[in-house]
Structure formats: structure tokens, C-alpha cells
Write a protein that holds these residues in place. Structure first.
Motif, PDB file in Angstrom:
ATOM      1  N   VAL A  37      22.488 -53.199  13.871  1.00  0.00           N
ATOM      2  CA  VAL A  37      23.629 -52.423  13.381  1.00  0.00           C
ATOM      3  C   VAL A  37      23.563 -52.452  11.860  1.00  0.00           C
ATOM      4  O   VAL A  37      23.486 -53.521  11.244  1.00  0.00           O
ATOM      5  CB  VAL A  37      24.959 -53.002  13.887  1.00  0.00           C
ATOM      6  CG1 VAL A  37      26.137 -52.263  13.244  1.00  0.00           C
ATOM      7  CG2 VAL A  37      25.041 -52.914  15.407  1.00  0.00           C
ATOM      8  N   HIS A  38      23.556 -51.263  11.249  1.00  0.00           N
ATOM      9  CA  HIS A  38      23.351 -51.197   9.809  1.00  0.00           C
ATOM     10  C   HIS A  38      24.252 -50.134   9.185  1.00  0.00           C
ATOM     11  O   HIS A  38      24.541 -49.104   9.786  1.00  0.00           O
ATOM     12  CB  HIS A  38      21.888 -50.909   9.483  1.00  0.00           C
ATOM     13  CG  HIS A  38      21.267 -49.809  10.300  1.00  0.00           C
ATOM     14  ND1 HIS A  38      21.072 -48.546   9.827  1.00  0.00           N
ATOM     15  CD2 HIS A  38      20.792 -49.811  11.585  1.00  0.00           C
ATOM     16  CE1 HIS A  38      20.501 -47.797  10.764  1.00  0.00           C
ATOM     17  NE2 HIS A  38      20.328 -48.532  11.847  1.00  0.00           N
ATOM     18  N   ARG A  39      24.678 -50.421   7.954  1.00  0.00           N
ATOM     19  CA  ARG A  39      25.534 -49.483   7.222  1.00  0.00           C
ATOM     20  C   ARG A  39      24.676 -48.382   6.614  1.00  0.00           C
ATOM     21  O   ARG A  39      23.577 -48.644   6.109  1.00  0.00           O
ATOM     22  CB  ARG A  39      26.299 -50.223   6.130  1.00  0.00           C
ATOM     23  CG  ARG A  39      27.336 -49.358   5.426  1.00  0.00           C
ATOM     24  CD  ARG A  39      28.192 -50.165   4.474  1.00  0.00           C
ATOM     25  NE  ARG A  39      29.108 -49.293   3.740  1.00  0.00           N
ATOM     26  CZ  ARG A  39      29.979 -49.719   2.816  1.00  0.00           C
ATOM     27  NH1 ARG A  39      30.041 -51.008   2.528  1.00  0.00           N
ATOM     28  NH2 ARG A  39      30.769 -48.863   2.205  1.00  0.00           N
ATOM     29  N   ASP A  47      30.217 -46.366   7.084  1.00  0.00           N
ATOM     30  CA  ASP A  47      29.683 -45.788   8.319  1.00  0.00           C
ATOM     31  C   ASP A  47      28.508 -46.637   8.798  1.00  0.00           C
ATOM     32  O   ASP A  47      27.659 -47.058   8.001  1.00  0.00           O
ATOM     33  CB  ASP A  47      29.206 -44.361   8.078  1.00  0.00           C
ATOM     34  CG  ASP A  47      30.312 -43.450   7.579  1.00  0.00           C
ATOM     35  OD1 ASP A  47      31.465 -43.636   8.014  1.00  0.00           O
ATOM     36  OD2 ASP A  47      30.028 -42.565   6.746  1.00  0.00           O
ATOM     37  N   TYR A  48      28.462 -46.830  10.121  1.00  0.00           N
ATOM     38  CA  TYR A  48      27.455 -47.721  10.686  1.00  0.00           C
ATOM     39  C   TYR A  48      26.659 -47.007  11.781  1.00  0.00           C
ATOM     40  O   TYR A  48      27.232 -46.321  12.625  1.00  0.00           O
ATOM     41  CB  TYR A  48      28.112 -48.985  11.256  1.00  0.00           C
ATOM     42  CG  TYR A  48      28.732 -49.837  10.174  1.00  0.00           C
ATOM     43  CD1 TYR A  48      28.030 -50.886   9.590  1.00  0.00           C
ATOM     44  CD2 TYR A  48      30.013 -49.541   9.689  1.00  0.00           C
ATOM     45  CE1 TYR A  48      28.586 -51.635   8.570  1.00  0.00           C
ATOM     46  CE2 TYR A  48      30.574 -50.288   8.665  1.00  0.00           C
ATOM     47  CZ  TYR A  48      29.861 -51.337   8.111  1.00  0.00           C
ATOM     48  OH  TYR A  48      30.415 -52.071   7.085  1.00  0.00           O
ATOM     49  N   SER A  75      32.785 -45.893  12.245  1.00  0.00           N
ATOM     50  CA  SER A  75      33.161 -45.757  10.841  1.00  0.00           C
ATOM     51  C   SER A  75      34.407 -46.587  10.559  1.00  0.00           C
ATOM     52  O   SER A  75      35.360 -46.578  11.353  1.00  0.00           O
ATOM     53  CB  SER A  75      33.432 -44.292  10.480  1.00  0.00           C
ATOM     54  OG  SER A  75      32.271 -43.510  10.610  1.00  0.00           O
TER      55      SER A  75
END
Length: 277
Positions: free
Chosen positions: A257-259, A177-178, A223
Motif C-alpha cells: 500500500v503506497h501513497r 491518495d493510496y 483517499s
């Protein structure tokens, strides 16, 4: 001792014995990276932090060494960030404090989270030895570029309204998921800064975090995205009135943008663009 550790020791010795507002820390020639990957450096700093000009100088040099491949955000949270004698401005705000706590643990300021990555052999999440930051950035730039971020930004100088339309496009199938976080930073703010045993009254602050448009830890983006898919988000807002700061020409928009699933915090791609071109 390997080459990068030697570099870190040499650089640490340099910064320990030099300090000034516009100081340039000369980082020896580094490896170049033919990549579109952009690394986010979240610099934990503060007006009341006597060692923070050293960290700021190294962050500035990283931007010169890796043009277009590094984005720096100066986070003034809780610790050593309160105004000092001579301060005109207070850079603290609640989301900045929340972000600083989110990037713990760290042993002291200056510290930096590099792509929010937990590096092997590092005992804290955000590294408190500025001399090591270049090697951490190199490690991140050496990773595969897996996702593009593009954005269109519009600004109305009459109303001070802005709009941001961004898209994230994976280059490979990704798991997890991001979230996306959108920051507003400002350059060239002149104000007081503690520096070792003195106060610099006309210190020039760079890439100061002024606002976070999303929640401090981001808003849901996608996701398990597949290669070539497009995830879009739009944001709007109004800049505060100028008060010697909030000068539109000095404002940058930063997107990360990060998980966020399974304990991840890692940034997979950063993006930066001037509000006014």
C-alpha cells in the motif's frame, strides 16, 4: 564517522571481496524494532549483472536479521536482465520493465528501492550501494506503524486458480491518495547467473518477481482514510502451467500500500504470504 556509516564501509569491503551463489554476508548485530511495520525492498537485479549476487546476499541476510519485518522482491527489468549462456528462463516481462523504470533514477545494478522512500542525502531514488541497504531499512523500521494490511488467499491446485481478498486498516487518520500493488514472486528457481568473471550454472534465485496482478504502479485503494476505516480489494487469477518454474509451493503473494498523490511513491505497509500454506 557515525556507527551506521562505519557499518556500511565494513560491509561494502566484505562484499567487494567475496562472491558465490549461496554466500552469506554477516551483517553485524542490528537494532531490533518492536513494530508491526513491514518494509518493502524492491531489489533491481538481473541474470546478466555480475555484481547482483552480492546484492542478493545482502537482501537474504536482511530477511534473516528482520524476520517478518522485511519483504524483498527481485525485479528483473530491462538493464542487465536478459538471459545469458546457459539460461533456461527469461524473468523479464513488460510490467517488470515498467516498474524498474518507475524506480529510477539509480546508478547501476544491483540497486534497491526501500519503501520507495527518497532518503535525505541520497542523490538517486533507488540506492546502488548494497552496503547501505541495512541502514535504509533501519530508518524505515524506526518510523511509526500507521496502517495494517491483512489478506486471505485461496488456491485451487486442480485449476491453479487463486483469489486474494485484502484489507487496509489505518491506525491513524491519513492524508492523501493510496494505491495497492499486488505482486507474485517465486523462490528457489535454479538457473544460470553471471557472477563477476564467471557464470554460475546452478544459481538459486529467490523472491523473483513473476507477475504484477495490478497495474505496475498500483490500483486505487482509498483517499484520506480515517483511523479504523477499512478499504477492501479482491483479485483473482490463474497461475501459468509449470515449466520448471511457476511451482505453486514456491509462490508468494506480496501486497504493498503506497501513497501516490503530490509526487509521493512511499510504501506505508507491505504484506507477504505463501500462496500454499
Amino acid at each position: 564517522m557515525n556507527t551506521m556509516k562505519k557499518l556500511a564501509v565494513i560491509l561494502f569491503a566484505i562484499v567487494c571481496f567475496t562472491s558465490c551463489e549461496e554466500q552469506m554476508i554477516m551483517i553485524p548485530e542490528q537494532t531490533t524494532f518492536d513494530t508491526e511495520r513491514v518494509v518493502l525492498v524492491e531489489e533491481l537485479t538481473g541474470t546478466n549483472c555480475p555484481n547482483c549476487p552480492t546484492g542478493a546476499a545482502i537482501a537474504a541476510e536482511l530477511l534473516l536479521v528482520y524476520p517478518g519485518q522485511v519483504v524483498v522482491i527481485g525485479v528483473h527489468g530491462d538493464f542487465l536482465s536478459e538471459p545469458i549462456t546457459g539460461s533456461q528462463y527469461d524473468f523479464r516481462f513488460e510490467k517488470a520493465k515498467d516498474l524498474e523504470n518507475y524506480l529510477k533514477p539509480w546508478f547501476g545494478k544491483p540497486a534497491a528501492a526501500v519503501n520507495r522512500t527518497e532518503f535525505e542525502g541520497q542523490s538517486e531514488f533507488s540506492n546502488s550501494l548494497p552496503a547501505l541497504w541495512p541502514s535504509l531499512v533501519e530508518q524505515e523500521l524506526a518510523k511509526d506503524h500507521v496502517l495494517n494490511v491483512v489478506a486471505e488467499i485461496e488456491y485451487d491446485s486442480a485449476t491453479r486458480e487463486y483469489s486474494i481478498n485484502m484489507a487496509a486498516i489505518p491506525l491513524i487518520d491519513l492524508e492523501g491518495d493510496y494505491n495497492v500493488t499486488v505482486f507474485i514472486t517465486e523462490n528457489d528457481i535454479v538457473d544460470a547467473q553471471k557472477d563477476q568473471g564467471e557464470i554460475i550454472e546452478d544459481y538459486k534465485f529467490k523472491h523473483v518477481l513473476r507477475d504484477i496482478i495490478t497495474p505496475f504502479d498500483g490500483t486505487s485503494l482509498t483517499s484520506n482514510p480515517s483511523a479504523g476505516s477499512v478499504a477492501n480489494k479482491s483479485f483473482t487469477g490463474v497461475l501459468p502451467a509449470e515449466d520448471g518454474t511457476w511451482i505453486a509451493e514456491n509462490i508468494d503473494i506480496v501486497i504493498a500500500v503506497h501513497r501516490i498523490d503530490a509526487g509521493y511513491k512511499e510504501v506505508v505497509q507491505a504484506f507477504e504470504k505463501h500462496l500454499v500454506e
